[in-house]
Design a protein around this motif. Structure first.
Motif, mmCIF file in Angstrom:
data_model
loop_
_atom_site.group_PDB
_atom_site.id
_atom_site.type_symbol
_atom_site.label_atom_id
_atom_site.label_comp_id
_atom_site.label_asym_id
_atom_site.label_seq_id
_atom_site.Cartn_x
_atom_site.Cartn_y
_atom_site.Cartn_z
ATOM 1 N N LEU A 53 0.826 -1.212 0.000
ATOM 2 C CA LEU A 53 0.000 0.000 0.000
ATOM 3 C C LEU A 53 0.860 1.262 0.000
ATOM 4 C CD1 LEU A 53 -2.768 -1.099 2.532
ATOM 5 C CD2 LEU A 53 -3.083 -0.669 0.086
ATOM 6 N N MET A 54 1.896 1.302 0.847
ATOM 7 C CA MET A 54 2.699 2.517 0.952
ATOM 8 C C MET A 54 3.590 2.724 -0.275
ATOM 9 S SD MET A 54 1.765 4.238 3.438
ATOM 10 C CE MET A 54 3.043 5.492 3.285
ATOM 11 N N ARG A 55 4.106 1.652 -0.838
ATOM 12 C CA ARG A 55 4.873 1.816 -2.070
ATOM 13 C C ARG A 55 3.968 2.327 -3.180
ATOM 14 N NH1 ARG A 55 5.298 -0.614 -7.559
ATOM 15 N NH2 ARG A 55 7.390 -0.018 -8.256
ATOM 16 N N SER A 56 2.764 1.798 -3.263
ATOM 17 C CA SER A 56 1.813 2.223 -4.287
ATOM 18 C C SER A 56 1.400 3.680 -4.076
ATOM 19 C CB SER A 56 0.578 1.319 -4.250
ATOM 20 O OG SER A 56 0.935 -0.033 -4.508
ATOM 21 N N ALA A 57 1.158 4.049 -2.827
ATOM 22 C CA ALA A 57 0.826 5.437 -2.516
ATOM 23 C C ALA A 57 1.979 6.358 -2.877
ATOM 24 C CB ALA A 57 0.482 5.571 -1.033
ATOM 25 N N GLY A 58 3.207 5.904 -2.618
ATOM 26 C CA GLY A 58 4.383 6.702 -2.958
ATOM 27 C C GLY A 58 4.510 6.948 -4.447
ATOM 28 N N CYS A 59 4.162 5.936 -5.251
ATOM 29 C CA CYS A 59 4.199 6.113 -6.709
ATOM 30 C C CYS A 59 3.178 7.151 -7.158
ATOM 31 C CB CYS A 59 3.920 4.777 -7.397
ATOM 32 S SG CYS A 59 5.245 3.571 -7.231
ATOM 33 N N ALA A 60 1.997 7.127 -6.548
ATOM 34 C CA ALA A 60 0.943 8.069 -6.931
ATOM 35 C C ALA A 60 1.351 9.508 -6.620
ATOM 36 C CB ALA A 60 -0.362 7.711 -6.217
ATOM 37 N N ILE A 61 1.876 9.741 -5.412
ATOM 38 C CA ILE A 61 2.261 11.106 -5.049
ATOM 39 C C ILE A 61 3.510 11.533 -5.810
ATOM 40 C CG2 ILE A 61 3.711 10.512 -3.071
ATOM 41 C CD1 ILE A 61 1.217 13.455 -3.312
ATOM 42 N N ASN A 62 4.368 10.577 -6.158
ATOM 43 C CA ASN A 62 5.557 10.886 -6.954
ATOM 44 C C ASN A 62 5.155 11.398 -8.335
ATOM 45 O OD1 ASN A 62 8.655 10.467 -7.414
ATOM 46 N ND2 ASN A 62 7.675 9.520 -9.177
ATOM 47 N N ASP A 63 4.202 10.723 -8.969
ATOM 48 C CA ASP A 63 3.772 11.151 -10.304
ATOM 49 C C ASP A 63 3.022 12.475 -10.251
ATOM 50 O OD1 ASP A 63 4.934 8.834 -11.098
ATOM 51 O OD2 ASP A 63 3.202 8.057 -12.201
ATOM 52 N N TYR A 64 2.310 12.718 -9.143
ATOM 53 C CA TYR A 64 1.650 14.018 -8.981
ATOM 54 C C TYR A 64 2.706 15.122 -8.884
ATOM 55 C CZ TYR A 64 -0.834 17.926 -6.883
ATOM 56 O OH TYR A 64 -1.336 19.180 -6.627
ATOM 57 N N ALA A 65 3.736 14.888 -8.087
ATOM 58 C CA ALA A 65 4.790 15.887 -7.911
ATOM 59 C C ALA A 65 5.537 16.146 -9.219
ATOM 60 C CB ALA A 65 5.760 15.434 -6.822
ATOM 61 N N ASP A 66 5.688 15.086 -10.029
ATOM 62 C CA ASP A 66 6.476 15.179 -11.266
ATOM 63 C C ASP A 66 5.617 15.358 -12.515
ATOM 64 O OD1 ASP A 66 8.739 14.881 -9.781
ATOM 65 O OD2 ASP A 66 9.091 12.786 -10.302
ATOM 66 N N ARG A 67 4.370 15.764 -12.337
ATOM 67 C CA ARG A 67 3.450 15.838 -13.485
ATOM 68 C C ARG A 67 3.910 16.811 -14.563
ATOM 69 N NH1 ARG A 67 1.643 18.636 -9.206
ATOM 70 N NH2 ARG A 67 0.626 20.659 -9.439
ATOM 71 N N ASP A 68 4.716 17.814 -14.196
ATOM 72 C CA ASP A 68 5.228 18.763 -15.192
ATOM 73 C C ASP A 68 6.623 18.392 -15.677
ATOM 74 O OD1 ASP A 68 2.922 20.345 -14.991
ATOM 75 O OD2 ASP A 68 3.730 21.371 -13.218
ATOM 76 N N VAL A 69 7.231 17.394 -15.024
ATOM 77 C CA VAL A 69 8.585 16.968 -15.361
ATOM 78 C C VAL A 69 8.582 15.712 -16.220
ATOM 79 C CG1 VAL A 69 10.764 16.100 -14.399
ATOM 80 C CG2 VAL A 69 9.574 18.018 -13.292
ATOM 81 N N ASP A 70 7.760 14.734 -15.843
ATOM 82 C CA ASP A 70 7.751 13.433 -16.510
ATOM 83 C C ASP A 70 7.547 13.502 -18.027
ATOM 84 O OD1 ASP A 70 8.332 12.039 -14.249
ATOM 85 O OD2 ASP A 70 6.288 11.389 -13.834
ATOM 86 N N PRO A 71 6.715 14.424 -18.556
ATOM 87 C CA PRO A 71 6.551 14.472 -20.021
ATOM 88 C C PRO A 71 7.837 14.791 -20.779
ATOM 89 C CG PRO A 71 4.741 15.639 -18.941
ATOM 90 C CD PRO A 71 5.776 15.350 -17.879
ATOM 91 N N HIS A 72 8.847 15.314 -20.081
ATOM 92 C CA HIS A 72 10.094 15.726 -20.745
ATOM 93 C C HIS A 72 11.228 14.726 -20.550
ATOM 94 C CE1 HIS A 72 8.127 19.593 -21.326
ATOM 95 N NE2 HIS A 72 7.850 19.615 -20.034
#
Length: 285
Positions: A53-72
């Motif tokens: 659960l916590m690893r999965s939650a960490g992935c979700a918040i990580n992608d939220y934080a990187d939503r403007d970075v990941d596309p690049h």
């Protein structure tokens, strides 16, 4: 609707369980040493479910934080949030549901473990944002992953973690910093272009040397843990295998190429398993 659930599954990396393994092994190290063998079944199940659960939650918040970075970034531009398959609000919702579910599980344990779980949530929630403020987000991730260790000791013993627990915690922090630096080496060129900070960028041409130093310190701390907990032959055989995996990882990253560096990162699953196998076999035999 099925496609939406598929995107949620990709958001939390259910198709890439390496993060679950890397969080699971130190947790199991701690549970076995704290219990001096197989831990209570309820405690074991709570921690195993909590890892997922916590690893999965960490992935979700990580992608939220990187939503403007990941596309690049070449490696991350197809992630569901970066590709526009889910919204930032949905990613936050997934994080909240998974985090609350993990906290509900911890309520089955003692009060001290519940108190420590608050720190775990704070570490997991803040880690993804650290790469904007300093060059060592890998250390922050290490603390987030390793915090399961003092929690495991309190869950088993009901008391504050002893010295051996904190040595194990520090070993896990250094180990995580080493392997996540290997991971960061894969994205170093893209990260430099977009201004994201990482230990791979900070270490520069000394990256292999510093990773090797961190690997040696990790093994030395695990040696100290073995001495303090009076472990026997099986434990030391497990550490020997872990040391061999560390040497293999150094060979993989020798040219600092992205794909071999990723392979070195992934190989740490086997290193963590080797240490646990040594611990479990030592208590069993």
């Amino acid at each position: 609707m099925m496609s939406k659930w598929r995107h949620y599954a990709h958001l939390i990396r259910l198709d890439r369980p390496i993060g679950i393994y890397l969080l699971l092994w130190p947790t199991l190290w701690a549970l076995w040493i704290a219990a001096e063998g197989v831990p209570n079944l309820l405690v074991l199940l709570v921690f195993m479910a909590g890892v997922v659960l916590m690893r999965s939650a960490g992935c979700a918040i990580n992608d939220y934080a990187d939503r403007d970075v990941d596309p690049h970034v070449a490696r991350t531009k197809t992630r569901p949030l970066a590709a526009g398959h889910i919204t930032p609000r949905e990613a936050l919702g997934v994080f909240a549901v998974l985090g609350l579910s993990a906290f509900a599980l911890v309520l089955l344990l003692n009060g001290l473990t519940i108190a420590l779980s608050v720190v775990a949530v704070l570490l997991a929630a803040t880690y993804p944002f650290m790469k904007r403020f300093h060059h060592l987000p890998q250390v922050h991730l290490g603390a987030a992953f390793a915090w399961a260790i003092p929690m495991a000791f309190t869950a088993v013993t009901g008391t504050l973690p002893p010295l051996v627990a904190w040595l194990l915690f520090l070993a896990a922090v250094l180990w995580t910093t080493a392997y996540d630096t290997m991971y960061a080496m894969c994205d170093r060129e893209d990260d430099v272009k977009i201004g994201v900070k990482s230990s791979a960028i900070l270490f520069g041409q000394h990256d292999r040397l510093i990773i090797g130093f961190l690997q040696i310190l990790t093994l030395l701390l695990l040696v100290a843990v073995g001495i303090l907990s009076e472990r026997g032959l099986w434990y030391w055989l497990g550490l020997l295998v872990a040391a061999l995996f560390s040497v293999y990882q150094q060979w993989l990253i020798r040219a600092r190429e992205p794909q071999p560096s990723l392979q070195a990162f992934l190989n740490n699953h086997w290193l963590g398993m080797a240490v646990f196998a040594g611990i479990a076999a030592d208590y069993a035999f």
